[in-house]
Design an enzyme around this catalytic site. Structure first.
Site, PDB file in Angstrom:
ATOM      1  N   ASP A  58       0.876  -1.170   0.000  1.00 59.79           N
ATOM      2  CA  ASP A  58       0.000   0.000   0.000  1.00 59.79           C
ATOM      3  C   ASP A  58       0.916   1.224   0.000  1.00 59.79           C
ATOM      4  N   LYS A  84     -11.305   5.355  -7.301  1.00 60.85           N
ATOM      5  CA  LYS A  84     -11.845   6.211  -8.362  1.00 60.85           C
ATOM      6  C   LYS A  84     -13.371   6.186  -8.535  1.00 60.85           C
ATOM      7  N   SER A 124      -7.963  14.191 -13.355  1.00 65.10           N
ATOM      8  CA  SER A 124      -9.203  13.818 -14.039  1.00 65.10           C
ATOM      9  C   SER A 124      -9.934  15.055 -14.507  1.00 65.10           C
ATOM     10  N   ALA A 125     -10.721  14.891 -15.567  1.00 58.92           N
ATOM     11  CA  ALA A 125     -11.569  15.987 -16.052  1.00 58.92           C
ATOM     12  C   ALA A 125     -12.615  16.367 -15.018  1.00 58.92           C
ATOM     13  N   TYR A 148     -14.273  12.307  -4.364  1.00 61.77           N
ATOM     14  CA  TYR A 148     -13.288  11.872  -5.350  1.00 61.77           C
ATOM     15  C   TYR A 148     -12.719  13.083  -6.084  1.00 61.77           C
ATOM     16  N   LYS A 152      -8.811  14.817  -6.077  1.00 60.09           N
ATOM     17  CA  LYS A 152      -7.957  15.142  -7.232  1.00 60.09           C
ATOM     18  C   LYS A 152      -7.542  16.615  -7.195  1.00 60.09           C
ATOM     19  N   TYR A 176      -7.355  13.270 -17.303  1.00 59.93           N
ATOM     20  CA  TYR A 176      -7.933  12.327 -18.264  1.00 59.93           C
ATOM     21  C   TYR A 176      -9.408  12.609 -18.473  1.00 59.93           C
ATOM     22  N   ASN A 197     -19.339   1.341 -12.442  1.00 60.73           N
ATOM     23  CA  ASN A 197     -20.526   2.095 -12.855  1.00 60.73           C
ATOM     24  C   ASN A 197     -20.392   2.685 -14.244  1.00 60.73           C
ATOM     25  N   LEU A 199     -19.810   3.443 -18.328  1.00 58.28           N
ATOM     26  CA  LEU A 199     -20.616   3.065 -19.488  1.00 58.28           C
ATOM     27  C   LEU A 199     -20.091   1.824 -20.215  1.00 58.28           C
ATOM     28  N   GLY A 293     -25.600  13.688 -10.055  1.00 61.22           N
ATOM     29  CA  GLY A 293     -24.215  14.162 -10.141  1.00 61.22           C
ATOM     30  C   GLY A 293     -23.669  14.203 -11.562  1.00 61.22           C
ATOM     31  N   ASP A 294     -24.390  13.593 -12.530  1.00 62.69           N
ATOM     32  CA  ASP A 294     -23.885  13.601 -13.910  1.00 62.69           C
ATOM     33  C   ASP A 294     -24.019  14.983 -14.541  1.00 62.69           C
TER      34      ASP A 294
HETATM   35  P1  NAD Z   1      -7.715   1.157 -11.374  1.00 59.47           P
HETATM   36  O1  NAD Z   1      -8.543   1.015 -10.145  1.00 59.47           O
HETATM   37  O2  NAD Z   1      -7.804   0.107 -12.410  1.00 59.47           O
HETATM   38  O3  NAD Z   1      -6.164   1.328 -10.972  1.00 59.47           O
HETATM   39  C1  NAD Z   1      -5.756   1.916  -9.762  1.00 59.47           C
HETATM   40  C2  NAD Z   1      -4.825   0.906  -9.093  1.00 59.47           C
HETATM   41  O4  NAD Z   1      -4.352   1.447  -7.866  1.00 59.47           O
HETATM   42  C3  NAD Z   1      -5.520  -0.416  -8.732  1.00 59.47           C
HETATM   43  O5  NAD Z   1      -4.769  -1.480  -9.251  1.00 59.47           O
HETATM   44  C4  NAD Z   1      -5.564  -0.420  -7.208  1.00 59.47           C
HETATM   45  O6  NAD Z   1      -5.459  -1.738  -6.706  1.00 59.47           O
HETATM   46  C5  NAD Z   1      -4.357   0.443  -6.875  1.00 59.47           C
HETATM   47  N1  NAD Z   1      -4.418   1.136  -5.588  1.00 59.47           N
HETATM   48  C6  NAD Z   1      -5.419   1.894  -5.091  1.00 59.47           C
HETATM   49  N2  NAD Z   1      -5.075   2.400  -3.898  1.00 59.47           N
HETATM   50  C7  NAD Z   1      -3.815   1.956  -3.631  1.00 59.47           C
HETATM   51  C8  NAD Z   1      -2.916   2.155  -2.561  1.00 59.47           C
HETATM   52  N3  NAD Z   1      -3.232   2.891  -1.511  1.00 59.47           N
HETATM   53  N4  NAD Z   1      -1.711   1.556  -2.617  1.00 59.47           N
HETATM   54  C9  NAD Z   1      -1.349   0.791  -3.679  1.00 59.47           C
HETATM   55  N5  NAD Z   1      -2.177   0.579  -4.723  1.00 59.47           N
HETATM   56  C10 NAD Z   1      -3.388   1.157  -4.700  1.00 59.47           C
HETATM   57  O7  NAD Z   1      -8.041   2.595 -11.975  1.00 59.47           O
HETATM   58  P2  NAD Z   1      -7.571   3.234 -13.352  1.00 59.47           P
HETATM   59  O8  NAD Z   1      -8.771   3.417 -14.195  1.00 59.47           O
HETATM   60  O9  NAD Z   1      -6.407   2.521 -13.890  1.00 59.47           O
HETATM   61  O10 NAD Z   1      -7.167   4.685 -12.812  1.00 59.47           O
HETATM   62  C11 NAD Z   1      -5.827   5.035 -12.526  1.00 59.47           C
HETATM   63  C12 NAD Z   1      -5.800   6.467 -12.029  1.00 59.47           C
HETATM   64  O11 NAD Z   1      -6.384   7.318 -13.016  1.00 59.47           O
HETATM   65  C13 NAD Z   1      -6.588   6.699 -10.742  1.00 59.47           C
HETATM   66  O12 NAD Z   1      -5.876   7.589  -9.927  1.00 59.47           O
HETATM   67  C14 NAD Z   1      -7.868   7.337 -11.231  1.00 59.47           C
HETATM   68  O13 NAD Z   1      -8.443   8.188 -10.256  1.00 59.47           O
HETATM   69  C15 NAD Z   1      -7.378   8.134 -12.438  1.00 59.47           C
HETATM   70  N6  NAD Z   1      -8.453   8.378 -13.418  1.00 59.47           N
HETATM   71  C16 NAD Z   1      -9.140   7.328 -13.955  1.00 59.47           C
HETATM   72  C17 NAD Z   1     -10.180   7.573 -14.847  1.00 59.47           C
HETATM   73  C18 NAD Z   1     -10.988   6.434 -15.430  1.00 59.47           C
HETATM   74  O14 NAD Z   1     -12.093   6.681 -15.924  1.00 59.47           O
HETATM   75  N7  NAD Z   1     -10.493   5.198 -15.439  1.00 59.47           N
HETATM   76  C19 NAD Z   1     -10.505   8.893 -15.222  1.00 59.47           C
HETATM   77  C20 NAD Z   1      -9.756   9.938 -14.662  1.00 59.47           C
HETATM   78  C21 NAD Z   1      -8.718   9.666 -13.764  1.00 59.47           C
HETATM   79  N1  UFG Z   2     -24.024   5.930 -18.449  1.00 65.27           N
HETATM   80  C1  UFG Z   2     -25.220   5.339 -18.779  1.00 65.27           C
HETATM   81  N2  UFG Z   2     -25.447   4.065 -18.354  1.00 65.27           N
HETATM   82  C2  UFG Z   2     -24.547   3.362 -17.606  1.00 65.27           C
HETATM   83  C3  UFG Z   2     -23.314   3.979 -17.281  1.00 65.27           C
HETATM   84  C4  UFG Z   2     -23.096   5.270 -17.716  1.00 65.27           C
HETATM   85  O1  UFG Z   2     -26.064   5.942 -19.437  1.00 65.27           O
HETATM   86  O2  UFG Z   2     -24.836   2.215 -17.241  1.00 65.27           O
HETATM   87  C5  UFG Z   2     -23.753   7.290 -18.929  1.00 65.27           C
HETATM   88  C6  UFG Z   2     -23.488   8.284 -17.808  1.00 65.27           C
HETATM   89  O3  UFG Z   2     -24.713   8.760 -17.297  1.00 65.27           O
HETATM   90  C7  UFG Z   2     -22.633   9.326 -18.515  1.00 65.27           C
HETATM   91  C8  UFG Z   2     -21.856   8.505 -19.558  1.00 65.27           C
HETATM   92  O4  UFG Z   2     -22.567   7.280 -19.698  1.00 65.27           O
HETATM   93  O5  UFG Z   2     -23.468  10.213 -19.193  1.00 65.27           O
HETATM   94  C9  UFG Z   2     -20.433   8.194 -19.114  1.00 65.27           C
HETATM   95  O6  UFG Z   2     -20.479   7.637 -17.809  1.00 65.27           O
HETATM   96  P1  UFG Z   2     -19.207   7.004 -17.091  1.00 65.27           P
HETATM   97  O7  UFG Z   2     -19.660   6.550 -15.740  1.00 65.27           O
HETATM   98  O8  UFG Z   2     -18.573   6.000 -17.971  1.00 65.27           O
HETATM   99  O9  UFG Z   2     -18.185   8.212 -16.983  1.00 65.27           O
HETATM  100  P2  UFG Z   2     -18.338   9.625 -16.270  1.00 65.27           P
HETATM  101  O10 UFG Z   2     -18.142  10.659 -17.336  1.00 65.27           O
HETATM  102  O11 UFG Z   2     -19.559   9.720 -15.461  1.00 65.27           O
HETATM  103  O12 UFG Z   2     -17.131   9.594 -15.245  1.00 65.27           O
HETATM  104  C10 UFG Z   2     -15.791   9.355 -15.690  1.00 65.27           C
HETATM  105  C11 UFG Z   2     -15.005   8.651 -14.595  1.00 65.27           C
HETATM  106  C12 UFG Z   2     -14.878   9.542 -13.392  1.00 65.27           C
HETATM  107  C13 UFG Z   2     -14.299  10.864 -13.790  1.00 65.27           C
HETATM  108  C14 UFG Z   2     -15.116  11.477 -14.913  1.00 65.27           C
HETATM  109  C15 UFG Z   2     -14.471  12.737 -15.420  1.00 65.27           C
HETATM  110  O13 UFG Z   2     -15.656   7.454 -14.221  1.00 65.27           O
HETATM  111  O14 UFG Z   2     -13.995   8.945 -12.476  1.00 65.27           O
HETATM  112  O15 UFG Z   2     -15.195  10.559 -16.008  1.00 65.27           O
HETATM  113  O16 UFG Z   2     -13.169  12.460 -15.806  1.00 65.27           O
HETATM  114  F1  UFG Z   2     -14.353  11.693 -12.715  1.00 65.27           F
END
Ligand code: NAD
Ligand code: UFG
Length: 337
Positions: A58, A84, A124-125, A148, A152, A176, A197, A199, A293-294
């Site tokens: 960790d 996340k 993140s965006a 969350y 960030k 991102y 959760n 899409l 929250g969307d």
């Molecule tokens: P992910 O959950 O697949 O990867 C994160 C990894 O971090 C996991 O493998 C988890 O086990 C590990 N982890 C979490 N807490 C930890 C800790 N305290 N010590 C060691 N390991 C730990 O998520 P991802 O989609 O690969 O996202 C990576 C990063 O990008 C995250 O910081 C997330 O917030 C950011 N991000 C993701 C998205 C997205 O939609 N996937 C969008 C914007 C930003």
């Molecule tokens: N959606 C559906 N049905 C579903 C899942 C999602 O209609 O079953 C819709 C959502 O309402 C949204 C779009 O698909 O309009 C995208 O949803 P996501 O959950 O895939 O992504 P978000 O844009 O809500 O959120 C993502 C990451 C967050 C990050 C955010 C901005 O999951 O961590 O982008 O970067 F904060």
């Protein structure tokens, strides 16, 4: 050069490890596996024929992290480790702040102790909140609506302050948009612990016949088809953006804040249609209530990343959908098979 990747077993971390190894870097990964499986790292080694030194720790455990830095001369860190899920962050704010902020603080402290000062951070965006103008530029106002997002924002501030204090840090905060897709080989992809959760994982479950239909959250947004618009980006493009950021940080100490998106906005219905076309599978859906929250629309202006990092996304929606589907079909149980 040796790069430490935190959260390396996760979705974006594992794809970035492929790009790092392909670019000739030595890599060390740490992950506590709270949202991933270590098989992902074996798969990365299979794709790249490379080696990953892995430590299941960790990142909040400074002593364990210190041991990693003692064993390896780390030149730079890519920091993906974090929690996340937006909804869980609302239910468990303490856990989210502790993990995301506590983890980052521990990391920068240990980095400082070892005079390792090059850091690429996953932002993140979400830090733009509900932006009222599109496309979103890096200088837009920042805000958050959930723990969350605040985590960030706070980490971005923390890193800004660390840089400002001097001492030669070189830091990239990469914001991102919506990463989807998988490596072309179908060998690695998104496989979180539990049901996400987002899409694309839901579309995949419907296409696999595991769910009857997709719930589309909201058909009454002020968008051309009434469904919400996002900037979906191929995870391999995103990973390549990290390599470009790393090069810039190595080149000279600086702080960079950059959007990683495509600049194209697609609605949920666009995504359903693109996926059906790419996979040949029907995705039945029903339009239901908006998700709390969307926001309606969110897409990037990625021009700064192009100017600063010489990076832009290359994959279109077809590739993103085809690659996600290939991963799903080849690995119906993710890394568990
Ligand atoms: P992910 O959950 O697949 O990867 C994160 C990894 O971090 C996991 O493998 C988890 O086990 C590990 N982890 C979490 N807490 C930890 C800790 N305290 N010590 C060691 N390991 C730990 O998520 P991802 O989609 O690969 O996202 C990576 C990063 O990008 C995250 O910081 C997330 O917030 C950011 N991000 C993701 C998205 C997205 O939609 N996937 C969008 C914007 C930003
Ligand atoms: N959606 C559906 N049905 C579903 C899942 C999602 O209609 O079953 C819709 C959502 O309402 C949204 C779009 O698909 O309009 C995208 O949803 P996501 O959950 O895939 O992504 P978000 O844009 O809500 O959120 C993502 C990451 C967050 C990050 C955010 C901005 O999951 O961590 O982008 O970067 F904060």
């Amino acid at each position: 050069m040796k790069i430490l990747v935190t959260g390396g077993a996760g979705y974006i971390g594992s794809h970035t490890l492929v790009e790092l190894i392909d670019a000739g870097y030595e890599v060390v990964a740490v992950d506590n596996l709270c949202n991933s499986q270590k098989h992902s790292l074996k798969r990365v080694e299979k794709i790249t024929h490379g080696n990953i030194a892995f430590y299941q720790i960790d990142i909040r455990d400074k002593e364990a992290l210190t041991q990693v830095f003692k064993h390896h001369k780390i030149d730079a860190v890519m920091h993906f480790a974090g929690l996340k899920a937006v909804d869980k962050s609302v239910q468990k704010p303490i856990e989210y702040y502790d993990n995301n902020i506590g983890g980052t603080l521990a990391l920068v402290e240990v980095m400082q102790n070892f005079n390792c000062k090059i850091l690429v951070f996953s932002s993140s965006a979400t830090v733009y909140g509900d932006a009222h103008k599109m496309p979103i530029r890096e200088d837009f106002p920042l805000s958050a609506t959930n723990p969350y997002g605040y985590s960030k924002l706070m980490i971005e501030q923390l890193l800004q302050d660390v840089f400002q204090a001097g001492g030669g840090w070189s830091i990239a905060k990469l914001r991102y948009f919506n990463p989807i897709g998988a490596h072309k080989s179908g060998t690695i992809g998104e496989h979180p612990n539990g049901i996400p959760n987002n899409l694309m994982p839901h579309i995949l479950r419907v296409a696999m016949g595991e769910l009857d239909k997709l719930n589309i959250f909201g058909g009454d947004y002020n968008t051309p088809d009434g469904t919400a618009i996002r900037d979906y980006i191929h995870v391999v493009d995103l990973a390549k953006g990290h390599i470009q950021a790393l090069h810039a940080l190595i080149d000279k100490p600086q702080i960079i804040t950059a959007n990683l998106g495509t600049g194209n906005g697609y609605s949920v219905l666009d995504m359903v249609m693109a996926f059906e076309k790419a996979s040949g599978k029907p995705v039945p859906y029903q339009i239901t209530h908006r998700r709390k929250g969307d926001i309606a629309i969110c897409y990037a202006d990625p021009s700064y990343a192009y100017k600063k990092l010489n990076w832009k996304a290359k994959h279109g929606l077809k590739d993103m959908c085809q690659d996600a589907w290939r991963w799903q079909v080849k690995n119906p149980d993710g890394y568990l098979c």
